[in-house]
Design an enzyme around this catalytic site. Structure first.
Site, PDB file in Angstrom:
ATOM      1  N   HIS A   2      43.856  35.972  41.284  1.00 34.48           N
ATOM      2  CA  HIS A   2      44.159  36.062  39.846  1.00 34.48           C
ATOM      3  C   HIS A   2      45.583  35.612  39.521  1.00 34.48           C
ATOM      4  O   HIS A   2      45.816  34.822  38.609  1.00 34.48           O
ATOM      5  CB  HIS A   2      43.999  37.500  39.337  1.00 34.48           C
ATOM      6  CG  HIS A   2      42.641  38.091  39.574  1.00 34.48           C
ATOM      7  ND1 HIS A   2      41.483  37.352  39.524  1.00 34.48           N
ATOM      8  CD2 HIS A   2      42.242  39.353  39.864  1.00 34.48           C
ATOM      9  CE1 HIS A   2      40.445  38.143  39.770  1.00 34.48           C
ATOM     10  NE2 HIS A   2      40.885  39.359  39.980  1.00 34.48           N
ATOM     11  N   ASP A  10      43.737  41.067  47.209  1.00 34.05           N
ATOM     12  CA  ASP A  10      42.798  41.410  46.135  1.00 34.05           C
ATOM     13  C   ASP A  10      43.216  40.776  44.808  1.00 34.05           C
ATOM     14  O   ASP A  10      42.365  40.412  43.999  1.00 34.05           O
ATOM     15  CB  ASP A  10      42.744  42.946  45.998  1.00 34.05           C
ATOM     16  CG  ASP A  10      41.761  43.406  44.923  1.00 34.05           C
ATOM     17  OD1 ASP A  10      40.608  42.940  44.946  1.00 34.05           O
ATOM     18  OD2 ASP A  10      42.144  44.231  44.070  1.00 34.05           O
ATOM     19  N   GLU A  45      47.696  48.112  36.427  1.00 31.48           N
ATOM     20  CA  GLU A  45      46.498  48.922  36.189  1.00 31.48           C
ATOM     21  C   GLU A  45      46.844  50.389  36.363  1.00 31.48           C
ATOM     22  O   GLU A  45      47.707  50.740  37.180  1.00 31.48           O
ATOM     23  CB  GLU A  45      45.413  48.562  37.201  1.00 31.48           C
ATOM     24  CG  GLU A  45      44.936  47.136  37.088  1.00 31.48           C
ATOM     25  CD  GLU A  45      43.816  46.873  38.080  1.00 31.48           C
ATOM     26  OE1 GLU A  45      42.660  47.057  37.701  1.00 31.48           O
ATOM     27  OE2 GLU A  45      44.110  46.507  39.229  1.00 31.48           O
ATOM     28  N   LYS A  92      39.020  34.689  30.957  1.00 34.54           N
ATOM     29  CA  LYS A  92      39.595  35.496  29.867  1.00 34.54           C
ATOM     30  C   LYS A  92      40.014  34.581  28.716  1.00 34.54           C
ATOM     31  O   LYS A  92      40.584  33.514  28.936  1.00 34.54           O
ATOM     32  CB  LYS A  92      40.781  36.319  30.380  1.00 34.54           C
ATOM     33  CG  LYS A  92      40.352  37.448  31.323  1.00 34.54           C
ATOM     34  CD  LYS A  92      41.520  38.305  31.735  1.00 34.54           C
ATOM     35  CE  LYS A  92      41.141  39.282  32.831  1.00 34.54           C
ATOM     36  NZ  LYS A  92      40.588  40.549  32.368  1.00 34.54           N
ATOM     37  N   HIS A 145      37.560  35.785  37.793  1.00 33.34           N
ATOM     38  CA  HIS A 145      37.204  36.130  36.408  1.00 33.34           C
ATOM     39  C   HIS A 145      38.386  36.032  35.451  1.00 33.34           C
ATOM     40  O   HIS A 145      38.210  35.945  34.249  1.00 33.34           O
ATOM     41  CB  HIS A 145      36.516  37.501  36.336  1.00 33.34           C
ATOM     42  CG  HIS A 145      37.419  38.682  36.428  1.00 33.34           C
ATOM     43  ND1 HIS A 145      37.820  39.231  37.612  1.00 33.34           N
ATOM     44  CD2 HIS A 145      38.007  39.430  35.463  1.00 33.34           C
ATOM     45  CE1 HIS A 145      38.603  40.263  37.381  1.00 33.34           C
ATOM     46  NE2 HIS A 145      38.741  40.412  36.081  1.00 33.34           N
ATOM     47  N   LYS A 153      35.494  36.208  44.234  1.00 32.65           N
ATOM     48  CA  LYS A 153      36.737  36.283  45.004  1.00 32.65           C
ATOM     49  C   LYS A 153      36.868  37.664  45.646  1.00 32.65           C
ATOM     50  O   LYS A 153      36.262  38.590  45.120  1.00 32.65           O
ATOM     51  CB  LYS A 153      37.969  36.008  44.127  1.00 32.65           C
ATOM     52  CG  LYS A 153      38.094  36.879  42.911  1.00 32.65           C
ATOM     53  CD  LYS A 153      38.898  38.105  42.817  1.00 32.65           C
ATOM     54  CE  LYS A 153      39.378  38.959  43.854  1.00 32.65           C
ATOM     55  NZ  LYS A 153      39.525  40.382  43.479  1.00 32.65           N
ATOM     56  N   LYS A 166      48.278  49.294  41.317  1.00 36.13           N
ATOM     57  CA  LYS A 166      47.392  50.343  40.807  1.00 36.13           C
ATOM     58  C   LYS A 166      48.257  51.565  40.494  1.00 36.13           C
ATOM     59  O   LYS A 166      49.337  51.734  41.066  1.00 36.13           O
ATOM     60  CB  LYS A 166      46.361  50.745  41.873  1.00 36.13           C
ATOM     61  CG  LYS A 166      45.604  49.583  42.484  1.00 36.13           C
ATOM     62  CD  LYS A 166      44.494  49.084  41.605  1.00 36.13           C
ATOM     63  CE  LYS A 166      43.682  48.027  42.312  1.00 36.13           C
ATOM     64  NZ  LYS A 166      42.874  47.210  41.435  1.00 36.13           N
ATOM     65  N   ASP A 180      16.978  41.893  53.249  1.00 32.02           N
ATOM     66  CA  ASP A 180      18.219  41.675  53.959  1.00 32.02           C
ATOM     67  C   ASP A 180      18.461  40.173  53.906  1.00 32.02           C
ATOM     68  O   ASP A 180      17.849  39.403  54.654  1.00 32.02           O
ATOM     69  CB  ASP A 180      18.100  42.169  55.400  1.00 32.02           C
ATOM     70  CG  ASP A 180      19.408  41.938  56.154  1.00 32.02           C
ATOM     71  OD1 ASP A 180      20.261  41.176  55.647  1.00 32.02           O
ATOM     72  OD2 ASP A 180      19.582  42.509  57.246  1.00 32.02           O
TER      73      ASP A 180
END
Ligand code: BG6
Length: 486
Positions: free
Chosen positions: A231, A226, A207, A173, A169, A139, A329, A86
């Site tokens: 991003h 998110d 997405e 790219k 991320h 993130k 999404k 932990d």
């Protein structure tokens, strides 16, 4: 001992992205000699159980590119270790220290942001945050400005900013880095890169996937926190920033943070006009029946799975040039692109007769599904027609005719570049604390305006481009979203 410690080492991010990336780096001979990779997590699977899980995850990812190689994994496996602990507790940090020592360590926090501060505090108390250590924070760092600042305080207490790597991320790219090369390695774009020649910019991150079993995280965050906070604002910064003096981490990040500071605040009065929230209902996606977000969640929810925003940058270069951002999404395709839409020619000499339509120049920076940068230009249709006939063509700027731009053998996972940079201490492609802070300030105001104006997410069908309001956001200004392939 040099070690990379993956907190959340058995979790989704580690298994889907981090460990396959590390395997590929191993395959290419890029991992530092002697580097150990230690998975740290709460469940007690033992080293063998962990290695078996890693093998399963890595082999299925590597097989997609025909790159699974037992000999490479045999090498990779020797680096792997596992520790059940932990990490938020002092004895967790102490047992880690007993295993890896306290020097030359890179920590990667692939756990819920709510655990960042306690883990950092435990490491600090155990004397494991010395100069030769680094920390990578996935993130989003925090859920809003207040929680970001709380985490940041704990991080600052333990580490110097030069030891902290806030990962996004998208910055790893290939095409994102290519955008930097395109903007600052050529002289021809810069004179056009402003409000005199550019009509507007679009950034789409679409997405097809739903949230599935990620809802415990996602329901608290939604598309705004998110995707947009990190991003999408990072992409916006790279498009909009002034030329940095060099590629030094601070030079680049100084320019990005100026853009974030120039973002026009979205007020309560403006929110309804310049933002759109959506949430997918039940329906069909890629030929399959799919559940609504609320059915996946198992109860009613007001979390958005789609967001579109008109962002304005109040500075000389971008005055009057809207940036339209959208992400969601369960949209019709997986597609990430930045579209620089240029203005039309000031006067057309081709107006008489039927010569074909003049299409305004457009630069499309496609990150997914393909990696390419293309420019739409007008030219003459070949032939002896009585009247000159025009046509628009799309030229690829990535894959040159001299063969030098030839496609890489495979698309790299963005984390490969970033893990390597973090291990080498290069923070150019990471987010500095003031960038994250500024992005949260802007996003918090959007979230607050939604709350105050009681703007609930509009339902949309899976396989569509979000609520109709997203189209209205552009059509109200006489524009429309770019369609792939145009
Ligand atoms: C992650 C988000 O950061 O990026 C996910 O948390 C999202 O919700 C993912 O699916 C998209 O990444 P990519 O590289 O597939 O566009």
């Amino acid at each position: 001992m040099a070690a990379l410690v993956l907190f959340g080492g058995g979790g989704d991010l580690a298994m889907r992205m981090l460990l396959p990336s590390l395997y590929f780096l191993e395959q290419d001979g890029l991992l530092p000699d002697g580097l150990k990779i230690v998975g740290a997590a709460r469940s007690d699977d033992g080293r063998d159980g962990y290695v078996a899980l890693v093998r399963k995850a890595v082999s299925s990812r590597a097989a997609q590119d025909d790159l699974w190689d037992e000999a490479v994994f045999a090498r990779f496996e020797k680096r792997l270790d596992y520790l059940a602990l932990d990490a938020t507790k002092p004895d967790g940090a102490e047992s880690l220290k007993a295993r890896v020592g306290s020097d030359d360590l890179t920590y990667f926090l692939a756990v819920s942001p709510s655990l960042y501060a306690p883990i950092v505090q435990a490491l600090h108390a155990a004397g494991m945050t010395g100069d030769s250590t680094r920390i990578v924070l996935e993130k989003p760092v925090g859920r809003d400005l207040v929680s970001f600042l709380e985490i940041d305080e704990a991080v600052r207490e333990a580490f110097d900013e030069s030891q902290v790597f806030r990962i996004d991320h998208y910055l790893g790219k290939e095409t994102v880095q290519n955008l930097i090369a395109l903007r600052f390695g050529n002289v021809i774009f810069e004179p056009l890169w402003n409000n005199l020649s550019i009509d507007h910019v679009q950034i789409t991150v679409a997405e097809t996937v739903g949230i599935g079993d990620r809802w415990p995280y996602y329901d608290e965050y939604g598309a705004l926190r998110d995707m947009l906070q990190n991003h999408m604002l990072q992409l916006l910064c790279l498009v909009a920033m002034e030329p940095p003096s060099d590629l030094d981490p601070d030079s680049v990040r100084n320019e990005k943070v100026k853009v974030l500071r120039s973002l026009r605040r979205i007020t309560l009065e403006e929110a309804e006009r310049v933002t759109v929230r959506g949430q997918y209902g039940p329906g069909q996606s890629e030929g399959q029946s799919v559940k609504s977000y609320e059915q996946e969640r198992g109860q009613p929810s007001e979390t958005e799975t789609f967001v579109a925003v008109r962002a304005d940058i109040d500075n000389w270069r971008w005055a009057g040039v809207p940036f339209f951002l959208r992400t969601g999404k369960r949209l019709p395709e997986k597609r990430t692109e930045i579209v620089i839409q240029f203005k039309g020619v000031p006067h057309s000499i081709f107006d008489q007769g039927d010569r074909g339509e003049l299409v305004d120049n457009r630069l499309v920076i496609e990150l997914q599904p393909e990696e390419d940068i293309s420019l739409t230009v007008m030219n003459k249709r070949p032939g002896l027609d009585a009247q000159m006939q025009l046509q628009s063509i799309r030229m690829s700027l990535s894959w040159g005719v001299d063969g030098k731009g030839s496609k890489p053998p495979r698309r790299r996972i963005a984390y490969e570049r970033l893990l390597l940079d973090a291990l080498n201490g290069d923070s150019t492609l990471f987010v500095r604390r003031d960038e994250a802070e500024q992005a949260w300030k802007w996003v918090d105001e959007v979230a607050e305006a939604w709350g105050d104006a009681d703007l609930k997410p509009q339902p949309y069908d899976p396989g569509t481009w979000g609520p109709d309001e997203a189209d209205l956001l552009l059509s109200r200004t006489g524009r429309r979203w770019h369609v792939a392939g145009e």
